[in-house]
Scaffold this motif. Sequence first.
Motif, mmCIF file in Angstrom:
data_model
loop_
_atom_site.group_PDB
_atom_site.id
_atom_site.type_symbol
_atom_site.label_atom_id
_atom_site.label_comp_id
_atom_site.label_asym_id
_atom_site.label_seq_id
_atom_site.Cartn_x
_atom_site.Cartn_y
_atom_site.Cartn_z
ATOM 1 N N SER A 1 -9.874 -0.499 -1.749
ATOM 2 C CA SER A 1 -9.610 -1.738 -2.491
ATOM 3 C C SER A 1 -10.852 -2.606 -2.646
ATOM 4 N N VAL B 1 0.447 -3.047 -4.501
ATOM 5 C CA VAL B 1 -0.846 -3.642 -4.166
ATOM 6 C C VAL B 1 -0.748 -5.167 -4.145
ATOM 7 N N LYS C 1 -8.167 -3.703 -7.093
ATOM 8 C CA LYS C 1 -6.864 -3.188 -6.678
ATOM 9 C C LYS C 1 -6.659 -1.772 -7.216
ATOM 10 N N LYS C 2 -5.989 -0.971 -6.429
ATOM 11 C CA LYS C 2 -5.784 0.426 -6.795
ATOM 12 C C LYS C 2 -4.793 0.550 -7.947
ATOM 13 N N GLU D 1 0.813 -1.230 0.000
ATOM 14 C CA GLU D 1 0.000 0.000 0.000
ATOM 15 C C GLU D 1 0.844 1.278 0.000
#
Length: 265
Positions: A193, A240, A197-198, A141
């Motif tokens: 999230s 991520v 996923k970012k 992250e």
Amino acid sequence: MELHKLDKVFVQGVTYKLPNDRFYVIKKIGTDQASPVRLIIDGVETGAISSLVAPLYKTSSRLLPPLDLGDLFYVVPNNKQFYVDGPTGAKVRCMGLMGILAPNEIMPPSYVSRFMEQGRRYLMWIQGSKLYDSDYTWRNEEEISILLLTPKTNEQYVLNNICLVETGVANLADGSVGLRVYLEGRVLDILTSEPGKKGLDCKYMPRPPIYNGVDTPFSFSDWPITVSGDQTLELKLINVSGGNLTISAATDQYVDLVVEYWKRS
């Protein structure tokens, strides 16, 4: 007027001049240099390019061809000089059209118009990077800023072309690293999230595209991002993967973009 095919290589250190009855329309361009190279036409700078995004030719280990300039082609009129600005001996391959004018004939208005604006509006290469002295443990992250861009008041950048990403992570798997775009501090992405996923999946932003791997470059052409004067664009990479990743100091991290630059007079 006659039009014929143009495909020539020009070399740094030589000044070239078109005769009374010839002109060039450069539609595709490439170079052999990774550092910035540009054409200077009639004393006016055009957009910087690099072999990272605009090579001389395509190979199996670098599937990018010379850069297609589209509507932002370059024009070298008759009787005008031009040269390559870049490292010693740098080569630039120019592909397009050569025009032959009849006595007292002038270039078509569309080419004259483009010649007049090409020093203010063109495609160009920009690069952001994060360099490391030693291998780095990248926490899950954690976001790392790679590129910051703030045009001047009378400038505009449009992300509407290819984007290549080097994450620094060996054997990168999909769903491990994302590219997040921030405009004026606002992320153009999901915020949590829960929906996924970012970030844009960097696995599919190869630097460069290769024959035996991901062979298609990522592009913003279908959904451009405009950065107007005095706005700030920031590109960040986010881990991520769900765990720590190792960034190699041997490769560092890079984002390479081809963007449309426009300077208002």
